[in-house]
Design a protein around this motif. Sequence first.
Motif, PDB file in Angstrom:
ATOM      1  N   TRP A 196      10.507  -5.870  -0.073  1.00 55.04           N
ATOM      2  CA  TRP A 196      11.649  -5.538  -0.937  1.00 55.04           C
ATOM      3  C   TRP A 196      11.248  -5.619  -2.404  1.00 55.04           C
ATOM      4  O   TRP A 196      11.628  -4.758  -3.218  1.00 55.04           O
ATOM      5  N   LYS A 197      10.467  -6.625  -2.757  1.00 54.17           N
ATOM      6  CA  LYS A 197      10.029  -6.775  -4.151  1.00 54.17           C
ATOM      7  C   LYS A 197       9.058  -5.655  -4.532  1.00 54.17           C
ATOM      8  O   LYS A 197       9.150  -5.085  -5.626  1.00 54.17           O
ATOM      9  N   ASN A 198       8.128  -5.347  -3.637  1.00 57.65           N
ATOM     10  CA  ASN A 198       7.141  -4.316  -3.938  1.00 57.65           C
ATOM     11  C   ASN A 198       7.769  -2.936  -4.099  1.00 57.65           C
ATOM     12  O   ASN A 198       7.265  -2.093  -4.849  1.00 57.65           O
ATOM     13  N   LEU A 199       8.865  -2.692  -3.392  1.00 58.61           N
ATOM     14  CA  LEU A 199       9.495  -1.374  -3.405  1.00 58.61           C
ATOM     15  C   LEU A 199      10.675  -1.287  -4.382  1.00 58.61           C
ATOM     16  O   LEU A 199      11.394  -0.294  -4.385  1.00 58.61           O
ATOM     17  N   ALA A 200      10.834  -2.295  -5.200  1.00 62.69           N
ATOM     18  CA  ALA A 200      12.007  -2.353  -6.087  1.00 62.69           C
ATOM     19  C   ALA A 200      12.121  -1.136  -6.989  1.00 62.69           C
ATOM     20  O   ALA A 200      13.230  -0.680  -7.289  1.00 62.69           O
ATOM     21  N   ASP A 201      11.009  -0.585  -7.437  1.00 58.45           N
ATOM     22  CA  ASP A 201      11.037   0.556  -8.353  1.00 58.45           C
ATOM     23  C   ASP A 201      10.713   1.880  -7.676  1.00 58.45           C
ATOM     24  O   ASP A 201      10.450   2.875  -8.354  1.00 58.45           O
ATOM     25  N   SER A 202      10.750   1.895  -6.368  1.00 56.96           N
ATOM     26  CA  SER A 202      10.403   3.125  -5.640  1.00 56.96           C
ATOM     27  C   SER A 202      11.449   4.214  -5.872  1.00 56.96           C
ATOM     28  O   SER A 202      12.657   3.941  -5.845  1.00 56.96           O
ATOM     29  N   PRO A 203      11.001   5.470  -6.089  1.00 62.80           N
ATOM     30  CA  PRO A 203      11.969   6.563  -6.240  1.00 62.80           C
ATOM     31  C   PRO A 203      12.623   6.960  -4.923  1.00 62.80           C
ATOM     32  O   PRO A 203      13.649   7.635  -4.921  1.00 62.80           O
ATOM     33  N   ALA A 204      12.042   6.528  -3.810  1.00 64.71           N
ATOM     34  CA  ALA A 204      12.622   6.834  -2.504  1.00 64.71           C
ATOM     35  C   ALA A 204      13.725   5.838  -2.174  1.00 64.71           C
ATOM     36  O   ALA A 204      13.658   4.660  -2.548  1.00 64.71           O
TER      37      ALA A 204
ATOM     38  N   ASP B 145       0.814  -1.209   0.000  1.00 61.79           N
ATOM     39  CA  ASP B 145       0.000   0.000   0.000  1.00 61.79           C
ATOM     40  C   ASP B 145       0.852   1.265   0.000  1.00 61.79           C
ATOM     41  O   ASP B 145       0.354   2.351  -0.291  1.00 61.79           O
ATOM     42  N   MET B 146       2.127   1.109   0.324  1.00 65.65           N
ATOM     43  CA  MET B 146       3.022   2.258   0.378  1.00 65.65           C
ATOM     44  C   MET B 146       3.609   2.593  -0.994  1.00 65.65           C
ATOM     45  O   MET B 146       4.134   3.685  -1.198  1.00 65.65           O
ATOM     46  N   VAL B 147       3.497   1.677  -1.933  1.00 65.76           N
ATOM     47  CA  VAL B 147       4.135   1.878  -3.241  1.00 65.76           C
ATOM     48  C   VAL B 147       3.634   3.150  -3.908  1.00 65.76           C
ATOM     49  O   VAL B 147       4.425   3.987  -4.379  1.00 65.76           O
ATOM     50  N   ARG B 148       2.321   3.318  -3.970  1.00 62.84           N
ATOM     51  CA  ARG B 148       1.769   4.509  -4.626  1.00 62.84           C
ATOM     52  C   ARG B 148       2.132   5.777  -3.866  1.00 62.84           C
ATOM     53  O   ARG B 148       2.407   6.819  -4.469  1.00 62.84           O
ATOM     54  N   VAL B 149       2.139   5.701  -2.543  1.00 62.42           N
ATOM     55  CA  VAL B 149       2.502   6.861  -1.723  1.00 62.42           C
ATOM     56  C   VAL B 149       3.910   7.335  -2.077  1.00 62.42           C
ATOM     57  O   VAL B 149       4.159   8.523  -2.277  1.00 62.42           O
ATOM     58  N   LEU B 150       4.839   6.400  -2.178  1.00 59.38           N
ATOM     59  CA  LEU B 150       6.229   6.756  -2.457  1.00 59.38           C
ATOM     60  C   LEU B 150       6.440   7.179  -3.902  1.00 59.38           C
ATOM     61  O   LEU B 150       7.350   7.958  -4.197  1.00 59.38           O
ATOM     62  N   SER B 151       5.589   6.684  -4.801  1.00 56.99           N
ATOM     63  CA  SER B 151       5.772   7.006  -6.219  1.00 56.99           C
ATOM     64  C   SER B 151       5.550   8.490  -6.508  1.00 56.99           C
ATOM     65  O   SER B 151       6.008   8.999  -7.537  1.00 56.99           O
ATOM     66  N   ALA B 152       4.884   9.207  -5.612  1.00 57.04           N
ATOM     67  CA  ALA B 152       4.634  10.632  -5.822  1.00 57.04           C
ATOM     68  C   ALA B 152       5.910  11.458  -5.710  1.00 57.04           C
ATOM     69  O   ALA B 152       5.966  12.590  -6.198  1.00 57.04           O
ATOM     70  N   GLY B 153       6.924  10.919  -5.042  1.00 63.39           N
ATOM     71  CA  GLY B 153       8.224  11.585  -4.998  1.00 63.39           C
ATOM     72  C   GLY B 153       8.457  12.548  -3.860  1.00 63.39           C
ATOM     73  O   GLY B 153       9.535  13.140  -3.761  1.00 63.39           O
ATOM     74  N   ASP B 154       7.489  12.706  -2.976  1.00 67.63           N
ATOM     75  CA  ASP B 154       7.686  13.625  -1.846  1.00 67.63           C
ATOM     76  C   ASP B 154       8.602  13.033  -0.776  1.00 67.63           C
ATOM     77  O   ASP B 154       9.252  13.762  -0.038  1.00 67.63           O
ATOM     78  N   VAL B 155       8.628  11.710  -0.691  1.00 70.57           N
ATOM     79  CA  VAL B 155       9.471  11.027   0.292  1.00 70.57           C
ATOM     80  C   VAL B 155      10.777  10.623  -0.388  1.00 70.57           C
ATOM     81  O   VAL B 155      10.777   9.920  -1.402  1.00 70.57           O
ATOM     82  N   THR B 156      11.884  11.077   0.168  1.00 69.14           N
ATOM     83  CA  THR B 156      13.187  10.704  -0.400  1.00 69.14           C
ATOM     84  C   THR B 156      13.855   9.568   0.367  1.00 69.14           C
ATOM     85  O   THR B 156      14.691   8.863  -0.197  1.00 69.14           O
TER      86      THR B 156
END
Length: 233
Positions: free
Chosen positions: A86-94, A59-70
Motif C-alpha cells: 500500500w505504501k509503495n503504490l501510494a503514488d501509482s496512477p493506476a 517492483d511493480m511501481v515502475r511498471v504502473l508508472s508508465a500509465g498503460d495499466v488503469t
Amino acid sequence: MEGAVSTAFDRREVFTKLRAHDRMCHVAAYAWLEGFLAGRGQNGDGLRLLDLGCNDARDMVRVLSAGDVTAYTGVDTDTDCLAAAWKNLADSPAAADLVAADGREILAGLREAVDVIWMGLLLHHFPREEKARLFAMAKNALRPGGELLTHDPMPGDGESAEAFLARYNRVIEAGWTELTPEERRVLVAHWSRHGRHDSIDVVERLAREAGFSKVVRRRLDPDGFYALLRFAV
C-alpha cells in the motif's frame, strides 16, 4: 535446526539480501513486463492487471508508472507484505486494490475479466495438479486476447526437480558470497522443502491443456534457473 531455518526465512533476511543482489532476476523480469505492457493500454480503456503473489509490489511501481495499466489488483497471503505494498503504490496512477487471499480464491470469484495476469515467483509453490487447475482458472479469468505471464525458477526441458535443485544449490554454495553459511543453508532448505519445480516443457503442456494457444519462453540468467513464460488465450 528446522524451526530456526523456518523462522529465519520467515523474517525475510535471506529474501531481502537476494533481492538486493538481484539473484532472482527481478530487474530483468519487471523490465520485460514493463516493455510488454508498453502501449497496450492506449486503446482508450487501459489495462486491467491482476498480480498474484504481489509481495510488497515494489517492483511493480515502475511498471504502473508508465500509465498503460488503469486498474491493478495485487494479491498475497502475507498481510505484512500488503501493508508495505500500500505504501509503495501510494503514488501509482493506476487504481490499485490489494487483497489478502490465496490467488486461487481470487480467480474463482473474479467478477470482471482482466487483460493480463502476472505470477511472480508463484508457480513453484504448487504441485503439478494444482498448476493445471491454476492455469484453467487463469484462462477463464482473462478477456479475449488476454495473456498470462510468469516469472519463476524452472528446470529445463526434461530436467528433474532433484537435478535442478542440486545444480542450483552448487551455484549458491560456490558463488553467493553475500549470504553467510547459515543463510545459504536456510535458502537450500527452503527450496528443498517448499519447491514444486516442474520443467518448462511440462508447464507449457499444462498451459496448452488448459486452453492457452501460444507459449513464449525466455531465460533470464546464464545459469538457466529463472524463466519468463508468456501464455496467450
